[in-house]
Motif scaffolding. Sequence first.
Motif, short mmCIF file in Angstrom:
data_model
loop_
_atom_site.label_atom_id
_atom_site.label_comp_id
_atom_site.label_asym_id
_atom_site.label_seq_id
_atom_site.Cartn_x
_atom_site.Cartn_y
_atom_site.Cartn_z
N MET A 242 0.86 -1.21 0.12
CA MET A 242 -0.06 0.12 0.01
C MET A 242 0.94 1.18 -0.11
O MET A 242 1.92 1.28 0.76
N PRO A 243 0.33 2.24 -0.56
CA PRO A 243 1.06 3.59 -0.44
C PRO A 243 1.03 4.20 0.79
O PRO A 243 0.26 3.74 1.59
N LEU A 244 2.14 4.56 1.41
CA LEU A 244 2.28 5.19 2.74
C LEU A 244 1.24 5.98 2.82
O LEU A 244 0.89 6.26 4.20
N GLN A 245 1.06 7.06 1.98
CA GLN A 245 -0.15 8.07 2.12
C GLN A 245 0.33 9.11 3.34
O GLN A 245 -0.61 9.16 4.22
N LEU A 267 -2.26 16.75 -2.53
CA LEU A 267 -1.87 15.46 -2.65
C LEU A 267 -1.42 14.94 -4.02
O LEU A 267 -1.02 13.90 -4.30
N MET A 268 -1.78 16.06 -5.19
CA MET A 268 -1.27 15.58 -6.45
C MET A 268 -0.08 16.48 -6.56
O MET A 268 0.47 16.33 -7.83
N THR A 269 0.70 16.91 -5.88
CA THR A 269 1.97 17.59 -5.84
C THR A 269 3.12 16.52 -6.63
O THR A 269 3.34 15.49 -5.86
N TYR A 273 8.85 12.82 -3.17
CA TYR A 273 8.61 12.33 -1.91
C TYR A 273 7.13 12.38 -1.38
O TYR A 273 6.87 12.26 -0.55
N ASN A 274 6.25 12.52 -2.78
CA ASN A 274 4.83 12.27 -2.42
C ASN A 274 4.45 10.96 -2.24
O ASN A 274 4.55 10.00 -3.33
#
Length: 345
Positions: A242-245, A267-269, A273-274
Motif C-alpha cells: 500500500m502507498p504510505l500516504q 496530494l497531487m504535488t 517524496y509524495n
Amino acid sequence: MSRNLKVGLFITMAVLTTSFTFYFWQIFKTPNLQLEADRSFTLLIPENATYESVLDTLKKNEVINDEISFRFVSKLLKYPDRVKAGRYLIKPDATNYSVIQKLREGNQDAVRLTFNNIRLKNELIERIGPRFEFGEQKFREALSDPAVAQKYGLDTTTIVSMFLPNTYDIYWNVSTERFLDRMHSEYQKFWNDERKAKAKAINLTPEEVTILASIVEEEQARKPDERPRVAGMYINRLQTGMPLQADPTIKFALGDFAIKRILTAQLMTPSPYNTYLNTGLPPGPIRLPDQVSLNAVLNYEKHDYTYMCAKADLSGYHAFAENYADHLANARLYQAELNRLQIMR
C-alpha cells in the motif's frame, strides 16, 4: 667604603630585588585580562596563524591589559615559535603564564555541538558549518559530492542519515573529512549488530529505517509513546504494497511545514517524496530522526492497523483503524472539528 654607604647600597639592592621579584610575580601569576568576572573570551586561531596575528586578535578584542608583560612571558616560553591552531577559552582570572602555556601546548576547548529538529539538508549545513573552521561552503560541497557520500556507503540524498541528533564535543579546527568520519563513527556505533538484525527482519536497510523513522517522527513529534504504533501502521502498509500516504511527505514536497490541513489538490504535488502518488519509501529522510524514532521503527508495535488520522479531540494522538470504512468515520470526526475551529490550512 663607609659603613653608612654599605648600608645604603644594601637597602637599595634589597628594594630593587623586592621590586623585581614583585614584578616578576605580577607578570607571571596575576591576571592580565580586561575581561569582566562573568565573561570568558573564545580565541580562534586558524591554521598558519602567526604570533602577531594572535596578539592582534587579543588586542582588538581588548582582552589583555599589559602587552609588554604578555610579550615578555611569550618570549620566555618560546610561544612565538609554537603557535597552534584551535579554539581556546580564556577565563577572566587567567594569568599570562596560564594563557600562553595553554596556547603553546595546543590545549584546545572543544566545540559543544548540538543539533536536532532539522528537516532539510540546507538547515543542517547552516547549523553546523559556521561552528567550525571549515565553514559553511566547504561543508556544503562535501555533502553534495557523490564521491564523499559513496565513501560512507550512501548517496548525496541519504548522507544526512548518518547525522544522529545528539550533543558532540569536537575540535573547532577539525577538517571536513575528519568531521564526517566522526559522524559516521557515531552512526556505526548506533547501528550495532542487534539493530542491523532488527532492520533486516523487517526487510529494511539502516538508511531505509532512517527514512521511515523520519516520517514517523513528523507524524508523531508530540507524543513519542505512540511512535511504535505509528511505525507498525506504516510497516503494515509497506509489507502489503500500500502507498504510505503520509501527510508529512506532502509538506516536505511543498516545502511548507506549517500546513495544518492537507488539501486534495496538494496530494497531487509531483515529487518523489509524495507518498500518495508513489509507493514505497521516499528517496531520503524528511527530517533527521532522533534515536527514539529509530528505535520505534526497529521495535515497532505489531498490530493489524493500516489506517490512521489525528484524533478529533486534538490531543495529539491518532485514531487507528484496520479498514477503510472505520478510517473514514474517524476522518470525518477530525475534519468536522477542523471546520468548527475554522482551520482551513
